[in-house]
Design a protein around this motif. Structure first.
Motif, PDB file in Angstrom:
ATOM      1  N   LEU A  60      23.586  25.460 -81.064  1.00 56.02           N
ATOM      2  CA  LEU A  60      22.349  26.211 -81.049  1.00 56.02           C
ATOM      3  C   LEU A  60      22.544  27.553 -81.315  1.00 56.02           C
ATOM      4  CD1 LEU A  60      19.108  26.452 -80.431  1.00 56.02           C
ATOM      5  CD2 LEU A  60      19.806  26.760 -78.146  1.00 56.02           C
ATOM      6  N   ALA A  61      23.675  28.175 -80.733  1.00 57.69           N
ATOM      7  CA  ALA A  61      23.926  29.725 -80.903  1.00 57.69           C
ATOM      8  C   ALA A  61      24.222  29.984 -82.525  1.00 57.69           C
ATOM      9  CB  ALA A  61      25.152  29.837 -80.085  1.00 57.69           C
ATOM     10  N   ALA A  62      24.874  29.034 -83.083  1.00 53.13           N
ATOM     11  CA  ALA A  62      25.197  29.383 -84.372  1.00 53.13           C
ATOM     12  C   ALA A  62      24.049  29.013 -85.417  1.00 53.13           C
ATOM     13  CB  ALA A  62      26.067  27.949 -84.976  1.00 53.13           C
ATOM     14  N   ALA A  63      23.090  28.291 -85.146  1.00 52.58           N
ATOM     15  CA  ALA A  63      21.791  28.241 -85.740  1.00 52.58           C
ATOM     16  C   ALA A  63      20.894  29.451 -85.677  1.00 52.58           C
ATOM     17  CB  ALA A  63      20.880  27.026 -85.295  1.00 52.58           C
ATOM     18  N   GLN A  99      18.898  34.495 -87.922  1.00 48.53           N
ATOM     19  CA  GLN A  99      18.584  36.097 -87.724  1.00 48.53           C
ATOM     20  C   GLN A  99      19.595  36.737 -88.615  1.00 48.53           C
ATOM     21  OE1 GLN A  99      15.746  35.978 -86.249  1.00 48.53           O
ATOM     22  NE2 GLN A  99      16.262  37.881 -84.880  1.00 48.53           N
ATOM     23  N   GLY A 100      20.545  36.217 -89.270  1.00 45.34           N
ATOM     24  CA  GLY A 100      21.417  36.757 -90.257  1.00 45.34           C
ATOM     25  C   GLY A 100      20.976  36.618 -91.604  1.00 45.34           C
ATOM     26  N   ARG A 101      20.029  35.833 -91.975  1.00 48.23           N
ATOM     27  CA  ARG A 101      19.486  35.595 -93.254  1.00 48.23           C
ATOM     28  C   ARG A 101      18.162  36.198 -93.548  1.00 48.23           C
ATOM     29  NH1 ARG A 101      17.442  31.071 -93.837  1.00 48.23           N
ATOM     30  NH2 ARG A 101      17.791  29.961 -91.786  1.00 48.23           N
ATOM     31  N   SER A 102      17.785  36.749 -94.823  1.00 52.20           N
ATOM     32  CA  SER A 102      16.340  37.674 -94.873  1.00 52.20           C
ATOM     33  C   SER A 102      15.507  36.450 -94.658  1.00 52.20           C
ATOM     34  CB  SER A 102      16.480  38.334 -96.143  1.00 52.20           C
ATOM     35  OG  SER A 102      17.617  39.223 -96.095  1.00 52.20           O
ATOM     36  N   ARG A 103      14.472  36.782 -94.342  1.00 47.03           N
ATOM     37  CA  ARG A 103      13.480  35.719 -94.398  1.00 47.03           C
ATOM     38  C   ARG A 103      12.054  36.265 -95.157  1.00 47.03           C
ATOM     39  NH1 ARG A 103      14.314  35.536 -89.027  1.00 47.03           N
ATOM     40  NH2 ARG A 103      12.162  36.333 -88.367  1.00 47.03           N
ATOM     41  N   PHE A 104      11.694  35.486 -95.868  1.00 45.83           N
ATOM     42  CA  PHE A 104      10.570  36.251 -96.960  1.00 45.83           C
ATOM     43  C   PHE A 104       9.330  35.991 -96.313  1.00 45.83           C
ATOM     44  CE2 PHE A 104      13.751  35.006 -99.872  1.00 45.83           C
ATOM     45  CZ  PHE A 104      14.010  36.261-100.650  1.00 45.83           C
ATOM     46  N   GLY A 105       8.420  37.116 -96.277  1.00 47.52           N
ATOM     47  CA  GLY A 105       7.109  36.982 -95.501  1.00 47.52           C
ATOM     48  C   GLY A 105       7.355  37.577 -94.116  1.00 47.52           C
ATOM     49  N   GLY A 106       6.258  37.722 -93.671  1.00 42.39           N
ATOM     50  CA  GLY A 106       6.203  37.884 -92.242  1.00 42.39           C
ATOM     51  C   GLY A 106       5.599  36.819 -91.372  1.00 42.39           C
ATOM     52  N   TRP A 107       5.661  37.058 -89.953  1.00 38.34           N
ATOM     53  CA  TRP A 107       5.023  36.062 -89.164  1.00 38.34           C
ATOM     54  C   TRP A 107       3.569  35.815 -89.252  1.00 38.34           C
ATOM     55  CZ3 TRP A 107       1.316  35.971 -85.465  1.00 38.34           C
ATOM     56  CH2 TRP A 107       1.165  35.067 -84.517  1.00 38.34           C
ATOM     57  N   ALA A 117      19.324  37.655 -80.497  1.00 41.48           N
ATOM     58  CA  ALA A 117      19.975  36.927 -81.320  1.00 41.48           C
ATOM     59  C   ALA A 117      20.198  37.902 -82.384  1.00 41.48           C
ATOM     60  CB  ALA A 117      19.236  35.503 -81.594  1.00 41.48           C
ATOM     61  N   ASP A 118      21.423  37.960 -82.780  1.00 43.48           N
ATOM     62  CA  ASP A 118      21.734  38.505 -84.190  1.00 43.48           C
ATOM     63  C   ASP A 118      22.627  37.945 -84.764  1.00 43.48           C
ATOM     64  OD1 ASP A 118      24.222  39.735 -83.702  1.00 43.48           O
ATOM     65  OD2 ASP A 118      23.155  41.279 -82.643  1.00 43.48           O
ATOM     66  N   ALA A 119      23.246  38.125 -86.210  1.00 44.15           N
ATOM     67  CA  ALA A 119      24.144  37.661 -86.887  1.00 44.15           C
ATOM     68  C   ALA A 119      25.354  37.206 -86.249  1.00 44.15           C
ATOM     69  CB  ALA A 119      24.244  38.229 -88.439  1.00 44.15           C
ATOM     70  N   GLY A 167      18.632  29.584 -65.978  1.00 45.36           N
ATOM     71  CA  GLY A 167      18.869  30.936 -65.103  1.00 45.36           C
ATOM     72  C   GLY A 167      20.120  31.546 -65.237  1.00 45.36           C
ATOM     73  N   VAL A 168      20.979  30.952 -65.836  1.00 45.86           N
ATOM     74  CA  VAL A 168      22.256  31.729 -66.220  1.00 45.86           C
ATOM     75  C   VAL A 168      22.452  32.283 -67.599  1.00 45.86           C
ATOM     76  CG1 VAL A 168      24.948  31.314 -66.243  1.00 45.86           C
ATOM     77  CG2 VAL A 168      23.522  29.940 -64.718  1.00 45.86           C
ATOM     78  N   ARG A 169      22.876  33.528 -67.539  1.00 50.75           N
ATOM     79  CA  ARG A 169      22.866  34.245 -68.737  1.00 50.75           C
ATOM     80  C   ARG A 169      24.126  34.049 -69.351  1.00 50.75           C
ATOM     81  NH1 ARG A 169      20.362  39.439 -70.635  1.00 50.75           N
ATOM     82  NH2 ARG A 169      21.882  40.556 -72.158  1.00 50.75           N
ATOM     83  N   ARG A 170      24.257  33.659 -70.866  1.00 53.99           N
ATOM     84  CA  ARG A 170      25.581  33.215 -71.497  1.00 53.99           C
ATOM     85  C   ARG A 170      25.525  34.081 -72.781  1.00 53.99           C
ATOM     86  NH1 ARG A 170      27.409  27.368 -72.172  1.00 53.99           N
ATOM     87  NH2 ARG A 170      29.019  28.492 -72.537  1.00 53.99           N
ATOM     88  N   GLN A 171      26.748  34.368 -73.160  1.00 49.93           N
ATOM     89  CA  GLN A 171      26.887  35.212 -74.479  1.00 49.93           C
ATOM     90  C   GLN A 171      27.858  34.566 -75.369  1.00 49.93           C
ATOM     91  OE1 GLN A 171      26.580  39.927 -73.225  1.00 49.93           O
ATOM     92  NE2 GLN A 171      28.438  39.150 -74.229  1.00 49.93           N
ATOM     93  N   PHE A 172      27.284  34.301 -76.644  1.00 52.55           N
ATOM     94  CA  PHE A 172      28.169  33.535 -77.759  1.00 52.55           C
ATOM     95  C   PHE A 172      28.395  34.589 -78.777  1.00 52.55           C
ATOM     96  CE2 PHE A 172      25.347  30.629 -75.263  1.00 52.55           C
ATOM     97  CZ  PHE A 172      26.227  29.546 -74.997  1.00 52.55           C
TER      98      PHE A 172
END
Length: 613
Positions: free
Chosen positions: A437-440, A445-453, A493-495, A504-509
């Motif tokens: 999930l972290a990889a996905a 977030q690392g790829r450009s997405r065309f168009g807005g929400w 989430a960023d690249a 409830g537990v915060r985890r960093q990847f």
């Protein structure tokens, strides 16, 4: 005084000797094969000389070429490192005959001790000659060299000839000497050794003990100093025997005397007339630079009458590019990143971006921790390895961490049978379930997405990964407030960094991507295509090459159409100076044999096909 020194070796040990030379103000010369043209040791030396070819027999085992290289580069001394020609008396004599300083013991001492058969006779011991059932198990062992190459345990008399032939071939390839001998195999003893240092003035220092019991294929994996749990009497006996061996051959320089300890008794194994791979633990405990001491001894300086006092404990782990869960098969490829915590000594012959090839030992690095107590040193090293950033081929890192934390090791109850007993548990996959999930999310977030929400609910996005041999599919959704995943709150989430709230537990990847390979903290994943090819890639019963290497031998009488039984050896691959047996996976008929001796193979290449009965 030595002004320019050539190291007749490669990789980690060459880099380690160069480091001391820089501190002493000595210029350095590297030799390198064609495969090592861009290797770290060739880059960090002041100058280098090419040895044409790639195979050790054509390059690092060519003493004549290395002596010519030293003369051509203006070196006045040669350090042999370990392995290759380090225990070759003929090479030492050639160095001296060329008017160069030899950083090692006299050739006569090498000759007496480098051959394990002669060393045993010198210590009043004899190899086995006529082996019977009553002698089993026995160990077939190379007379020259070390590092576990040219060794085979034989438990059945019928296997003795075949295992002896395999040991001879491996020893000849690694050391240029195919002599082997047979000795009793001591089951589950402890491998304990004594470091010695001797000068030309008659002083011999016994520099404590080391325990090197955690071994795979008779090659050490974890070493520590001092060896724990030995009685004062046994420590004194081991030191006395080591000094006796050194004085018996008028030894000069650094060396190691090795023993198996079982039932409180010491059994002499051999004397290594060179620096050992595990010398850093002794350096840490005694506050010495053994390479600097080797150089000073070669320059004629005298040692103090007594060695320095030992302080604390040190533990070393060897980081290999290998897969312990697949019979320790060596791994190759690009090492994208290698970094350990500060406070840990890291000796390596690689740096970020280097390629790990097929021709040489798969040792990536040695990590060493020193602390006031054994418990602290072990904990420090295990934690540093667990947090290490290693992006590239599969390594034994997880095995090392689990080994250091195993109750037998923490309680100092280990022996040479440790991995025979515990390997399945130590190699059980335990990937992080949230890594895919972290990889996905990082990819999203690392790829450009065309168009807005858009003010329309979006469909879940799907990504597929291979992790620890299994496929994993994850789903996430773009929303007005960011990314959303079932059961997990996405904090950030960023690249390169993903932060999740898991129950409830915060985890960093931390996430890094290299082509279709993704690394999430210490977990490796492979991006799978969205629509996999449903057609089979290979015929049923195909035996695929587990690693790149060379076919060195095909079993006698084995051709297409030969009936085989499960476990029958079919052929042998040589990779990274070790030979690996490829056996029939089932009883049936060998319907295809796709390779011949001398052929180079790549991972995944079909070697043979066995149709099961």
């Amino acid at each position: 005084m030595i002004s320019t020194l050539l190291v007749a070796n490669r990789g980690e040990i060459a880099c380690r000797v160069f480091r001391t030379c820089r501190e002493l103000g000595i210029r350095t010369v590297a030799v390198h094969s064609d495969a090592d043209e861009n290797a770290l040791h060739a880059r960090v030396a002041d100058t280098g000389v090419r040895l044409p070819g790639a195979a050790p027999a054509d390059t690092y085992l060519r003493g004549d070429l290395i002596v010519k290289a030293a003369v051509a580069a203006g070196a006045d001394a040669v350090h042999p490192g370990y392995g290759f020609l380090s225990e070759n008396a003929g090479f030492a004599r050639a160095v001296l005959d060329a008017g160069l300083v030899w950083i090692g013991p006299p050739p006569d001492a090498i000759e007496a001790m480098a051959s394990k058969t002669r060393a045993k006779r010198l210590m009043g011991l004899k190899p086995l000659t006529d082996v019977t059932e009553a002698d089993l198990p026995v160990l077939v062992k190379a007379a020259a060299g070390g590092g576990g190459r040219g060794m085979r345990v034989v438990r059945h008399l019928a296997d003795l000839d075949a295992e002896s032939a395999a040991a001879r071939a491996e020893a000849a390839s690694a050391f240029g000497d195919g002599e082997v001998f047979v000795e009793p195999y001591v089951e589950n003893g402890r491998h304990v050794e004594v470091q010695i240092l001797a000068d030309t003035h008659g002083t011999v220092w016994p520099l404590g003990t080391r325990d090197c019991s955690l071994q795979r294929r008779h090659q050490k994996v974890v070493e520590e100093a001092p060896a724990p749990g030995l009685s004062a009497e046994l420590r004194e006996e081991l030191s006395a025997l080591a000094v006796r061996a050194a004085r018996a051959v008028d030894y000069v320089g650094a060396g190691t005397v090795e023993f198996l300890v079982a039932d409180g008794r010491a059994h002499f194994l051999e004397m290594n007339t060179r620096l050992q791979v595990e010398h850093p633990v002794t350096e840490a405990v005694f506050g010495l630079d053994l390479v600097a001491e080797q150089i000073r001894v070669a320059e004629g300086h005298a040692l103090e009458s007594t060695p320095p006092r030992a302080r604390g404990y040190a533990v070393e782990a060897r980081l290999y590019a290998e897969d312990p869960s697949r019979d320790w098969s060596p791994q190759t490829g690009r090492l994208h990143r290698l970094a350990l915590n500060e406070g840990i000594r890291l000796d390596t012959g690689y740096t970020d971006g280097d390629d790990i090839g097929v021709h040489y030992d798969p040792l990536l690095a040695k990590a060493v921790a020193h602390a006031p107590t054994r418990t602290e040193a072990v904990r420090k090293l295990a934690s540093a390895l667990e947090r290490a950033v290693i992006h590239g081929p599969v390594t034994n890192r997880d095995l090392l961490v689990r080994s250091l934390r195993h109750p037998e090791f923490t309680a100092a109850r280990m022996d040479t049978g440790f991995y025979d007993r515990h390997l399945p548990d130590l190699t059980e996959p335990s990937p992080d379930p949230h890594a895919p999930l972290a990889a996905a999310l990082a990819d999203a977030q690392g790829r450009s997405r065309f168009g807005g929400w858009r003010n329309v609910p979006s469909q879940p996005q799907t990504k597929r990964y291979a992790m620890a041999g299994e496929e994993h599919e994850v789903h996430y959704r773009h929303t007005r407030t960011g990314l959303e995943a079932d059961g997990v709150r996405v904090v950030h989430a960023d690249a390169h960094l993903v932060v999740l709230d898991v129950d409830g537990v915060r985890r960093q990847f931390e996430v890094a991507r290299y082509g279709d390979q993704v690394y999430v903290n210490s977990t490796a994943l492979t991006i799978l295509p969205r629509f996999p090819d449903p057609t089979p890639q290979h015929a049923p019963g195909s035996l695929l090459a587990p690693m790149p290497g060379t076919v060195v031998r095909v079993a006698d009488g084995v051709t297409a159409g030969t009936p085989v039984k499960a476990g029958d050896p079919l052929l042998w691959l040589e990779a990274m100076k070790m030979q690996h047996k490829i056996a029939a996976p089932a009883t049936g008929t060998l319907t295809a044999l796709s390779v011949v001796p001398g052929q180079q193979v790549e991972p995944g290449m079909v070697l043979a096909v066995v149709s099961e009965t």
